[in-house]
Design an enzyme around this catalytic site. Structure first.
Site, PDB file in Angstrom:
ATOM      1  N   ASP A  34      16.143 -12.585  57.207  1.00 18.71           N
ATOM      2  CA  ASP A  34      16.307 -11.772  58.414  1.00 18.71           C
ATOM      3  C   ASP A  34      17.751 -11.334  58.565  1.00 18.71           C
ATOM      4  OD1 ASP A  34      13.716 -12.273  58.863  1.00 18.71           O
ATOM      5  OD2 ASP A  34      13.969 -13.343  60.773  1.00 18.71           O
ATOM      6  N   GLN A  35      18.675 -12.253  58.200  1.00 19.73           N
ATOM      7  CA  GLN A  35      20.095 -11.944  58.366  1.00 19.73           C
ATOM      8  C   GLN A  35      20.511 -10.780  57.480  1.00 19.73           C
ATOM      9  OE1 GLN A  35      19.093 -15.220  57.767  1.00 19.73           O
ATOM     10  NE2 GLN A  35      19.096 -15.660  59.946  1.00 19.73           N
ATOM     11  N   PHE A  37      18.593  -8.479  56.279  1.00 18.71           N
ATOM     12  CA  PHE A  37      17.877  -7.323  56.789  1.00 18.71           C
ATOM     13  C   PHE A  37      18.670  -6.716  57.964  1.00 18.71           C
ATOM     14  CE2 PHE A  37      13.818  -6.000  59.119  1.00 18.71           C
ATOM     15  CZ  PHE A  37      13.557  -4.925  58.278  1.00 18.71           C
ATOM     16  N   LYS A 119      12.374 -17.059  73.131  1.00 19.46           N
ATOM     17  CA  LYS A 119      11.900 -15.929  72.318  1.00 19.46           C
ATOM     18  C   LYS A 119      11.063 -16.488  71.173  1.00 19.46           C
ATOM     19  CE  LYS A 119      13.644 -11.805  70.005  1.00 19.46           C
ATOM     20  NZ  LYS A 119      13.062 -12.038  68.692  1.00 19.46           N
ATOM     21  N   GLU A 177       3.173 -12.470  72.763  1.00 17.60           N
ATOM     22  CA  GLU A 177       3.408 -12.828  71.366  1.00 17.60           C
ATOM     23  C   GLU A 177       2.218 -13.579  70.779  1.00 17.60           C
ATOM     24  OE1 GLU A 177       6.283 -11.563  70.794  1.00 17.60           O
ATOM     25  OE2 GLU A 177       6.909 -12.310  68.832  1.00 17.60           O
ATOM     26  N   LYS A 309      20.340 -15.038  70.527  1.00 17.03           N
ATOM     27  CA  LYS A 309      19.785 -15.648  69.318  1.00 17.03           C
ATOM     28  C   LYS A 309      20.373 -17.039  69.058  1.00 17.03           C
ATOM     29  CE  LYS A 309      17.338 -13.236  66.810  1.00 17.03           C
ATOM     30  NZ  LYS A 309      17.361 -11.996  66.144  1.00 17.03           N
TER      31      LYS A 309
END
Ligand code: IVH
Length: 676
Positions: A34-35, A37, A119, A177, A309
């Site tokens: 993810d990082q 990306f 989240k 979600e 985050k």
């Protein structure tokens, strides 16, 4: 770079992003972290901001996610499903709030109320209800158009198919979600990399009966549109969701200021492991719906919400070079210089490779693509190599046989206790022969735990060394201040300050003095033991007679390793010279006999929680100075448990059970005849 090159670079990055997107959204199998990306998206946006002529319909500014898969019918969202901006630290949160206050032109002191919601790291879905019936469910897709996955969503037990509550809006698009709990993920032994991919993959199976086999969960948290809904804020909305039969997150909180957002963040980050599903941060939403409406949206995210985050702890990067650092004890430490990479909000460009054996074991080479991990304040390190990305002509890294600083021999010690050779290779020179070792020794000498010379940082040591102002520790007490004053960046005031700090530290305790010499295997703890035993500097200097060193084995905690190291230290002539020069310049305090008639005589203590205005170390030494004893376990021998802020509940409970006296800081101070 000329215009053409910039444009080519941009196009390549967009192509790469499309490829990543395809794997991520369509195949549910990401090929990068993810990082990485996120970093690529950031790079593209930076390029677009810098060169206005660049544009693409695939720009991350224009699209969220990836175009819907061909397996499902595409449906346009009535209200787009947008993404959220990210915050990584308190500073980012303060900026987020500042922007809101400016935008709404409120007074700076205004307290904004937020709904803070974990989240969940799953897949968002939009559920459309008309007259209480679930009629259609969509995936996020690219944010504008989603996939019709109604049948698959209907297999999820948490999604009510019919809602009869009176205040349920006639028409509403409930969003939340879809995710899978970690335990369930472990059971479905399939090909997915993580729970998030498993949820996404299962949810988008062509055949809904395949989805039904996977224990997917749904938690609701917002809405897209709603007809005639009479609710004024997010936290009330969440409560209503519950009444209507949806699951909501039990860790949702209403919070009013940034400090409290931060402590809630820390709390949740700690609890993260106990929560049965993956969360990757906290979403903060301005609670009041009127304010949300006024704030509206910017680009593809709302102005009224942000995702705080959690620090990711690993990223992918490339090794540009491997450098060898030499430490104070001569250890050769290989350090990878890597392409700068963002790991949880911190840009990392160095990662330790530990030692020669680690390089061999992990087969690490220059040019390799590697996974780098950073946890808390620990130095980032290389976890593994992606060998599939290795260039054909890559070569083994050859660890130097000679010391890169002095060119001398290096050795690997044989460890008497483990009966193995050390993994660490060291420069074989003793004491002050190797330049890099001396610099590191001096840095240690002035450091906080040693001489603690204010303002004498590592950079200054290096600078003074390069200018030949210092060669040995004792030189610090004879610096030519006239020369320093003429150096760039120095003036009268800073020189006077430095001189003052050095003068002040000329008197030192024996334990600090022993520690400051940087004798191998003599850290703070052992230095303390030696000082306690030897009592005077004179006795310490007498260790140059090796017979006296043998006697140290009487000290509990000093073993053969330490004794050999001390012997080695005192055999070296240069070390003896340094000692004798230091002795001329400073005054080493004798150890004051511990007061055996102190106020806390025969009493045992233990500390838990944070005390006010006094560090744990200081509190402990205060107890010892007053003849009290510190105990490290709650047991029957304990007389007093001193409880500060946020104590460990377990300790307090055991103490209660054992009828041990529990006191606070005030009561403890009273025992010492102190008022504060
Ligand atoms: S609100 C306009 N609330 O985070 C933004 N999102 O990057 C509406 N998410 O796509 C999103 N928990 O998949 C919101 N309590 C929560 C959330 C949440 C997880 C996900 C969601 C969204 C992404 C935003």
């Amino acid at each position: 770079m000329n215009k053409e090159q910039v444009s080519d670079d941009y196009k390549n990055k967009i192509k790469l992003l499309e490829k990543y997107n395809k794997h991520y959204y369509d195949k549910d199998k990401p090929i990068v972290s993810d990082q990485e990306f996120d970093l690529l998206k950031k790079n593209i946006i930076n390029l677009e901001n810098k060169y206005k002529f660049l544009s693409s319909k695939y720009s991350p500014k224009k699209s969220v996610g990836y175009k819907p898969s061909k397996n499902f019918q595409k449906v346009k969202h009535r209200v787009p499903m947008l993404s959220l901006g990210n915050a990584f630290n308190e500073e980012d949160l303060k900026n987020f709030e500042k922007k809101i206050i400016n935008y709404l032109s409120l007074k700076e002191s205004t307290k904004i109320e937020y709904s803070a919601e974990p989240k969940i790291d799953g897949i968002s879905a939009s559920l459309i209800y008309v007259n209480g019936n679930f009629i259609r469910g969509l995936s996020r897709g690219n944010g504008i158009e989603g996939e019709d996955i109604t049948l698959n969503l209907k297999t999820i037990k948490d999604i009510p198919l019919k809602i009869k509550e009176r205040n349920f809006p006639d028409e509403i698009d409930i969003r939340g979600e879809v995710f899978i709990e970690n335990n369930d993920f472990k059971l479905i032994n399939e090909k997915f990399a993580n729970p998030r991919n498993a949820a996404s993959g299962s949810l988008r199976q062509k055949d809904p009966t395949a989805t039904a086999k996977i224990p997917l969960k749904f938690i609701a948290y917002t809405y897209g549109y709603a007809a005639k809904m009479n609710i004024g804020n997010q936290t009330d909305f969440l409560e209503n969701l519950k009444l209507w039969g949806f699951k909501i997150n039990s860790f949702n909180k209403k919070i009013r200021n940034i400090q409290d957002l931060m402590s809630n963040y820390k709390d949740l980050e700690d609890k993260r492991k106990e929560i049965p599903f993956d969360i990757d941060g906290i979403v903060y939403k301005v609670n009041n719906f009127d304010l949300q409406r006024r704030l509206g949206f910017a680009a593809n995210a709302p102005r009224w919400a942000i995702a705080h985050k959690f620090s990711a702890n690993s990223s992918i990067s490339e090794i540009i070079n491997i450098e060898i650092q030499i430490g104070r004890t001569g250890a050769l430490t290989p350090v990878a210089k890597i392409k700068p990479v963002n790991i949880g909000g911190v840009i990392v460009s160095n990662a330790t490779l530990h030692n020669e054996d680690e390089i061999i074991r992990k087969d690490i080479r220059i040019g390799d693509t590697v996974v780098v991990e950073r946890a808390g304040d620990v130095i980032p390190h290389v976890v593994l190599v992606d060998v599939t990305k290795r260039a054909k002509n890559s070569k083994d890294f050859i660890f130097p046989i000679n010391c890169p600083s002095c060119g001398g021999k290096t050795i690997k010690d044989y460890n008497e206790i483990t009966k193995k050779q050390d993994a660490v290779r060291r420069c074989a020179s003793e004491g002050y022969e190797c330049e890099q070792i001396v610099i590191e020794k001096i840095k240690h000498f002035v450091s906080k735990e040693a001489f603690n010379i204010d303002g004498f940082g590592k950079k200054i040591v290096e600078n003074f060394w390069n200018l030949k102002l210092i060669r040995y520790p004792q030189d610090i007490f004879n610096i030519d201040y006239n020369k320093v004053e003429k150096l760039e960046g120095w003036g009268k005031l800073s020189v006077t300050n430095l001189q003052f700090s050095i003068e002040q530290k000329k008197q030192i305790s024996l334990e600090r003095f022993i520690y400051s010499l940087g004798i191998r295997h003599i850290g703070q703890e052992n230095a303390k033991l030696l000082a306690k035993y030897l009592k005077t500097a004179v006795n310490f200097f007498k260790l140059s007679n090796s017979e006296n060193v043998e006697n140290l084995s009487n000290i509990d905690g000093i073993g053969i390793t330490q004794i050999q190291s001390i012997k080695k230290f005192f055999i070296n002539k240069r070390n003896l010279e340094v000692l004798s020069e230091l002795d001329k310049n400073i005054s080493i305090e004798n150890v004051i006999l511990v007061n055996n008639k102190g106020l806390l005589k025969n009493k045992t203590f233990m500390l838990t929680g944070k005390l006010n205005g006094i560090s744990r170390a200081e509190a402990k030494s205060l107890i010892e100075q007053n003849s009290g004893k510190i105990i490290s376990n709650v047991n029957k021998k304990l007389n007093f448990l001193i409880v500060g802020e946020k104590p460990t509940t377990k300790k307090v409970n055991i103490a209660k059970e054992l009828n041990i006296k529990i006191i606070d800081q005030k009561e403890w101070m009273k025992m010492l005849n102190k008022t504060s």
